[in-house]
Write a protein that holds these residues in place. Structure first.
Motif, PDB file in Angstrom:
ATOM      1  N   UNK A  58       0.710  -1.370   0.141  1.00  0.00           N
ATOM      2  CA  UNK A  58       0.003   0.065  -0.105  1.00  0.00           C
ATOM      3  C   UNK A  58       0.892   0.990  -0.024  1.00  0.00           C
ATOM      4  N   UNK A  59       2.056   1.194   0.021  1.00  0.00           N
ATOM      5  CA  UNK A  59       2.873   2.293   0.059  1.00  0.00           C
ATOM      6  C   UNK A  59       2.985   2.875  -1.544  1.00  0.00           C
ATOM      7  N   UNK A  60       3.256   4.140  -1.417  1.00  0.00           N
ATOM      8  CA  UNK A  60       3.158   4.854  -2.878  1.00  0.00           C
ATOM      9  C   UNK A  60       4.716   5.254  -3.044  1.00  0.00           C
ATOM     10  N   UNK A  61       5.201   5.333  -3.971  1.00  0.00           N
ATOM     11  CA  UNK A  61       6.561   5.781  -4.404  1.00  0.00           C
ATOM     12  C   UNK A  61       6.390   7.179  -4.784  1.00  0.00           C
ATOM     13  N   UNK A  62       6.981   8.292  -4.403  1.00  0.00           N
ATOM     14  CA  UNK A  62       6.934   9.534  -4.580  1.00  0.00           C
ATOM     15  C   UNK A  62       8.605   9.948  -5.308  1.00  0.00           C
ATOM     16  N   UNK A  63       8.339  10.520  -6.605  1.00  0.00           N
ATOM     17  CA  UNK A  63       9.709  11.121  -6.917  1.00  0.00           C
ATOM     18  C   UNK A  63      10.076  12.295  -6.213  1.00  0.00           C
ATOM     19  N   UNK A  64      11.342  12.689  -6.068  1.00  0.00           N
ATOM     20  CA  UNK A  64      11.953  13.726  -5.461  1.00  0.00           C
ATOM     21  C   UNK A  64      12.241  14.570  -6.336  1.00  0.00           C
ATOM     22  N   UNK A  65      12.066  15.787  -6.403  1.00  0.00           N
ATOM     23  CA  UNK A  65      12.473  16.868  -7.463  1.00  0.00           C
ATOM     24  C   UNK A  65      13.906  17.424  -6.829  1.00  0.00           C
ATOM     25  N   UNK A  66      14.916  17.054  -7.260  1.00  0.00           N
ATOM     26  CA  UNK A  66      16.403  17.196  -6.551  1.00  0.00           C
ATOM     27  C   UNK A  66      17.042  18.529  -7.141  1.00  0.00           C
ATOM     28  N   UNK A  67      16.502  19.243  -8.173  1.00  0.00           N
ATOM     29  CA  UNK A  67      16.951  20.415  -8.903  1.00  0.00           C
ATOM     30  C   UNK A  67      16.147  21.552  -8.343  1.00  0.00           C
ATOM     31  N   UNK A  68      15.474  21.608  -7.382  1.00  0.00           N
ATOM     32  CA  UNK A  68      14.575  22.540  -6.941  1.00  0.00           C
ATOM     33  C   UNK A  68      14.814  24.127  -6.856  1.00  0.00           C
ATOM     34  N   UNK A  69      16.251  24.041  -6.376  1.00  0.00           N
ATOM     35  CA  UNK A  69      16.984  25.398  -6.296  1.00  0.00           C
ATOM     36  C   UNK A  69      17.886  25.679  -7.087  1.00  0.00           C
ATOM     37  N   UNK A  70      18.120  24.888  -8.176  1.00  0.00           N
ATOM     38  CA  UNK A  70      19.255  24.961  -8.972  1.00  0.00           C
ATOM     39  C   UNK A  70      18.806  25.755 -10.227  1.00  0.00           C
ATOM     40  N   UNK A  71      19.817  26.797 -10.971  1.00  0.00           N
ATOM     41  CA  UNK A  71      19.302  27.597 -11.801  1.00  0.00           C
ATOM     42  C   UNK A  71      19.105  26.993 -13.005  1.00  0.00           C
ATOM     43  N   UNK A  72      18.349  27.543 -14.017  1.00  0.00           N
ATOM     44  CA  UNK A  72      18.103  27.058 -15.158  1.00  0.00           C
ATOM     45  C   UNK A  72      19.513  27.389 -16.405  1.00  0.00           C
ATOM     46  N   UNK A  73      19.872  26.032 -16.773  1.00  0.00           N
ATOM     47  CA  UNK A  73      20.993  26.144 -17.685  1.00  0.00           C
ATOM     48  C   UNK A  73      20.733  25.455 -18.960  1.00  0.00           C
ATOM     49  N   UNK A  74      20.898  26.172 -20.177  1.00  0.00           N
ATOM     50  CA  UNK A  74      20.872  25.966 -21.284  1.00  0.00           C
ATOM     51  C   UNK A  74      22.084  26.140 -22.130  1.00  0.00           C
ATOM     52  N   UNK A  75      22.832  25.019 -22.590  1.00  0.00           N
ATOM     53  CA  UNK A  75      23.873  25.014 -23.628  1.00  0.00           C
ATOM     54  C   UNK A  75      24.963  26.225 -22.701  1.00  0.00           C
ATOM     55  N   UNK A  76      25.185  25.935 -21.439  1.00  0.00           N
ATOM     56  CA  UNK A  76      26.140  27.012 -20.822  1.00  0.00           C
ATOM     57  C   UNK A  76      25.702  28.194 -20.132  1.00  0.00           C
ATOM     58  N   UNK A  77      24.731  28.614 -20.810  1.00  0.00           N
ATOM     59  CA  UNK A  77      23.882  29.900 -20.293  1.00  0.00           C
ATOM     60  C   UNK A  77      23.285  29.691 -19.184  1.00  0.00           C
ATOM     61  N   UNK A  78      23.370  30.258 -18.048  1.00  0.00           N
ATOM     62  CA  UNK A  78      22.616  30.277 -16.693  1.00  0.00           C
ATOM     63  C   UNK A  78      21.751  31.362 -16.726  1.00  0.00           C
ATOM     64  N   UNK A  79      20.495  31.025 -15.982  1.00  0.00           N
ATOM     65  CA  UNK A  79      19.368  31.873 -15.578  1.00  0.00           C
ATOM     66  C   UNK A  79      19.198  33.158 -16.591  1.00  0.00           C
ATOM     67  N   UNK A  80      19.136  34.228 -16.266  1.00  0.00           N
ATOM     68  CA  UNK A  80      18.660  35.526 -16.911  1.00  0.00           C
ATOM     69  C   UNK A  80      19.422  35.682 -18.439  1.00  0.00           C
ATOM     70  N   UNK A  81      20.641  34.978 -18.630  1.00  0.00           N
ATOM     71  CA  UNK A  81      21.330  35.082 -19.802  1.00  0.00           C
ATOM     72  C   UNK A  81      20.287  34.544 -20.902  1.00  0.00           C
TER      73      UNK A  81
END
Length: 118
Positions: free
Chosen positions: A1-24
Motif C-alpha cells: 500500500x506504500x506509494x513511491x514519490x519522485x523527489x525533485x532534486x533540482x528545485x533550487x538550481x538555476x536554469x542552464x541551457x547550453x552553458x547559459x545560466x538563468x537570466x542570460x
C-alpha cells in the motif's frame, strides 16, 4: 500500500541551457528577436540581401559571444550584484553631528541605560 514519490532534486538550481545560466537565456532570446525584427525591417526597406545577411550574422555572432562571456564571468546573479555595487556611493559625507547627537535609544536593558546615562 506504500506509494513511491519522485523527489525533485533540482528545485533550487538555476536554469542552464547550453552553458547559459538563468537570466542570460532571456537576454539571448531577446537579442535574437531584435535581430529578426531588424532583418525584416531592413529587408522591407530594400537593403540588398548580400549586405544584410553578413550584417545580421555578424551581429548575431557578437550577441552570442557577449552573452556567453557575461554568463561565464558573472554567473547566475552576478550581473545584478555588479550593477547594484556600481550604484552604491563610495563614501558618505555629512557636515554636522546633529543627526547623531539627537538620536534617542529606546531600550529596556538596564545595563545600557546605566552606561549611557539615559
Amino acid at each position: 500500500m506504500s506509494t513511491i514519490y519522485q523527489i525533485n532534486k533540482g528545485i533550487n538550481k538555476p536554469i542552464v541551457f547550453k552553458g547559459l545560466q538563468g537570466q542570460y537565456i532571456a537576454w539571448l532570446a531577446g537579442g535574437l528577436v531584435a535581430l529578426l525584427v531588424s532583418f525584416a525591417i531592413l529587408y522591407v526597406i530594400g537593403m540588398p540581401i548580400y549586405v544584410l545577411l553578413p550584417l545580421i550574422f555578424g551581429l548575431g555572432s557578437v550577441l552570442f559571444w557577449l552573452v556567453a562571456r557575461m554568463s561565464k564571468r558573472f554567473g547566475v546573479h552576478g550581473l545584478e550584484k555588479y550593477f547594484a555595487k556600481r550604484g552604491l556611493p563610495r563614501y558618505i559625507s555629512f557636515r554636522s553631528r546633529r543627526l547623531f547627537t539627537r538620536l534617542k535609544v529606546h531600550t529596556t536593558d538596564p545595563s545600557l541605560i546605566r552606561r549611557t546615562g539615559l
